[in-house]
Design an enzyme around this catalytic site. Structure first.
Site, PDB file in Angstrom:
ATOM      1  N   GLU A 115       0.850  -1.198   0.000  1.00  0.00           N
ATOM      2  CA  GLU A 115       0.000   0.000   0.000  1.00  0.00           C
ATOM      3  C   GLU A 115       0.887   1.250   0.000  1.00  0.00           C
ATOM      4  O   GLU A 115       1.907   1.300   0.694  1.00  0.00           O
ATOM      5  CB  GLU A 115      -0.884  -0.010   1.248  1.00  0.00           C
ATOM      6  CG  GLU A 115      -1.683   1.254   1.491  1.00  0.00           C
ATOM      7  CD  GLU A 115      -2.478   1.202   2.782  1.00  0.00           C
ATOM      8  OE1 GLU A 115      -2.711   2.270   3.387  1.00  0.00           O
ATOM      9  OE2 GLU A 115      -2.848   0.078   3.212  1.00  0.00           O
ATOM     10  N   GLU A 157      -3.613  11.092   3.345  1.00  0.00           N
ATOM     11  CA  GLU A 157      -4.257  10.522   4.530  1.00  0.00           C
ATOM     12  C   GLU A 157      -4.343  11.644   5.551  1.00  0.00           C
ATOM     13  O   GLU A 157      -3.336  12.051   6.128  1.00  0.00           O
ATOM     14  CB  GLU A 157      -3.492   9.330   5.093  1.00  0.00           C
ATOM     15  CG  GLU A 157      -4.244   8.675   6.256  1.00  0.00           C
ATOM     16  CD  GLU A 157      -3.521   7.469   6.827  1.00  0.00           C
ATOM     17  OE1 GLU A 157      -4.028   6.901   7.809  1.00  0.00           O
ATOM     18  OE2 GLU A 157      -2.447   7.104   6.314  1.00  0.00           O
TER      19      GLU A 157
END
Length: 443
Positions: free
Chosen positions: A147, A152
Site C-alpha cells: 500500500e 491521509e
C-alpha cells in the site's frame, strides 16, 4: 488496408483531447536523464463531468468502480455506501453520513479499474472534510499486501484534534496477511506539517513511486519527504526482497478507523449531517509515466528522426491470457527493477501509454532477449485494434538483446495511445523485454 483505416480512425479520435485542469502545472519530480513525463489517461481524471450519486455515468464507469477493490466494507465503523460518492461541480465528492439506526458511518469509496506500477508519479488536488474520519487517496495491490498512501488526513475542527488537523500523513504499508503483520514507517517525518489546516483549502499532494525501494512525496510541487532503501521500505522483509513492486489500484474514500473509534474518537450525528463538514472534494487525479523520447524536430520527409521509446517495465497494467506456466509465479509481466521485464511466459501482456508527437507511418520495434527454441513472438494491439505480430528469433541468452520489428509499418495519428504487447507463439518461456520503440518512417 482495412485494418490500417481502423487504426487511423481510432487514433485520430483519441488525439482530440480537451484541456485538463492540471494543464500548465509541471510535474515536480525528475523523470530521469533523457526521459519526459507521459500522462496515463486511463487513470487520470479531472472530474469535469456529471456522475450522480445513484447510477453514476458511463464516463465515470469507464475509469472507476464504486466501492472497495474487493467485497470488504471498510475498517472500524465504516460501511462503504455507493450513493455517498458522486461527481458534480468539477469535483469528485466523497460524503460521510450516519448509517440509519446504527453507530456506523456510511462513506463513499471508489477505485480505479486499471492498476499502475512503478515508475509512476501520481498527484491529486484535494480539499478534505472537517471530520475525525480519515480522508484518503491511496494505492493498494490486489492481494492487499502492499500500500502507498498519497493523501491521509484527519482534519477535524474539534479542539482536541488540532495536532491531526495540521498534519498530512505521508506513508506506506507492507503486510503479511496470515498471520497478519503490518509494517509502516513511524518516524516523525511521516506526519508532514507546514502550518496550514488541511480542511481549509485545496492542496496538491503527490508521490513519485520511482522503484520498489524509493518514494518521493510532494506538496504543492515541493519535495517534502523521501523514503528510500530496505531499512525504511521493508525492514522486516515482508515482501521477500521485492519491496513495493506489485501493480496497485487507486482508491479514494473516507474511513472510520478503529484505532480512533475504539478510543472514543468517533464522528457525531451533528458532524455527519452538516454539509459544510461531511464532504471531501477531489478536483483531479493525474498519473504520469517516465518515457524515453527523442524528437529531432522532423518537419517532413522520411520521418526517421522521430522516435518514441518506453521501457518494458513501464507498463501501467499487466495480466495473462491463458493458463499459468509452471515455475512462473507472477501473473503478467515481471519487472526486473532496471526497466526490463523477465520471467515472461506465454500469454503475459502489458499495457503502455505512448505519446506520438506527429501523425505519420510508424514502425514498431521491440528490444528483447531469449535463448528459447520454438516459436517466440510479441503481439501488438493499439487502442484495442490488433496491429500484428512481431516474430522473434532466439538471441543466445536471456541478456543478449536484439531488436525485432513488425513486418509492415502503418499510419497512426499524433497523441496518446494505449499499446498492448503480449507474448505469443507456442513456447512457454518467451523472452526478456528491454525497450518498445515507435519509429516514424514516413509522413
Amino acid at each position: 488496408m482495412k485494418k490500417l483505416l481502423c487504426i487511423a480512425a481510432v487514433t485520430a479520435y483519441g488525439s482530440m483531447v480537451h484541456a485538463a485542469d492540471w494543464d500548465g502545472i509541471p510535474v515536480p519530480a525528475d523523470p530521469g536523464a533523457g526521459n519526459s513525463w507521459q500522462l496515463v489517461d486511463s487513470v487520470s481524471d479531472d472530474f469535469n463531468y456529471s456522475a450522480p450519486a445513484n447510477g453514476k455515468s458511463p464516463t465515470f464507469y469507464n475509469q472507476w468502480s464504486e466501492g472497495f477493490i474487493n467485497s470488504w466494507q471498510g475498517p472500524g465503523l465504516t460501511d462503504y455506501h455507493n450513493p455517498n460518492s458522486e461527481v458534480t461541480g468539477g469535483n469528485l465528492v466523497i460524503k460521510a453520513t450516519r448509517k440509519p439506526n446504527t453507530n456506523q458511518v456510511y462513506t463513499g469509496a471508489i477505485h480505479s479499474n486499471d492498476s499502475i506500477q512503478y515508475p509512476v508519479y501520481i498527484e491529486t488536488r484535494v480539499k478534505v472534510m472537517d471530520q475525525v474520519l480519515a480522508n484518503a487517496v491511496w494505492m493498494l495491490s490486489s492481494d492487499s499486501t502492499e500500500e502507498i498512501d498519497i493523501v491521509e488526513s484527519y482534519s477535524s475542527s474539534r479542539p482536541d484534534q488540532t495536532w491531526f488537523s495540521e498534519r498530512m500523513h505521508l506513508s506506506h504499508h507492507v503486510f503479511i496477511r496470515d498471520p497478519f503483520q503490518d509494517y509502516q514507517p513511524k518516524d516523525s517525518g511521516s506526519w508532514y506539517t507546514d502550518g496550514r489546516i488541511w480542511r481549509d483549502q485545496f492542496s496538491r499532494v503527490g508521490v513519485y513511486w520511482r522503484d520498489p525501494w524509493h518514494l518521493e512525496y510532494y506538496i504543492d510541487g515541493q519535495l517534502v519527504r523521501t523514503v528510500s532503501g530496505p531499512d525504511i521500505i521493508d525492514p522486516y522483509d515482508y515482501t521477500n526482497g521485492t519491496g513495493l513492486s506489485k501493480p496497485m489500484q487507486i482508491i479514494v474514500d473516507a474511513e472510520d478507523q478503529d484505532w480512533r473509534s475504539d478510543n472514543g474518537i468517533m464522528a457525531t450525528d451533528a458532524e455527519l449531517s452538516d454539509p459544510s463538514k461531511n464532504r471531501m472534494y477531489v478536483d483531479w487525479i493525474r498519473v504520469y509515466k517516465p518515457v524515453t523520447q527523442t524528437n529531432g524536430g522532423n518537419s517532413g520527409g522520411s520521418g526517421s528522426d522521430v522516435s518514441v521509446s518506453t521501457d518494458f517495465g513501464a507498463f501501467f497494467a499487466t495480466g495473462k491470457d491463458g493458463s499459468p506456466v509452471a515455475g512462473d509465479n507472477v501473473e503478467g509481466f515481471n519487472p526486473s527493477g532496471q526497466g526490463n521485464i523477465n520471467y515472461n511466459t506465454l500469454g503475459d501482456w502489458g499495457d503502455y501509454s505512448i505519446t506520438l508527437p506527429e501523425d505519420g507511418r510508424y514502425r514498431v520495434e521491440v528490444n528483447v532477449a531469449s535463448p528459447s527454441s520454438g516459436t517466440l513472438a510479441a503481439e501488438v494491439t493499439i487502442d484495442g485494434v490488433y496491429v500484428g505480430q512481431i516474430n522473434i528469433s532466439a538471441t543466445g541468452g536471456w541478456e543478449s538483446y536484439q531488436t525485432f520489428s513488425l513486418d509492415s509499418d502503418f499510419f497512426i495519428g499524433a497523441g496518446t495511445h494505449t499499446v498492448r504487447i503480449k507474448s505469443a507463439g507456442n513456447t512457454n518461456w518467451q523472452w526478456n523485454g528491454d525497450v518498445i520503440r515507435f519509429v516514424k518512417v514516413a509522413d
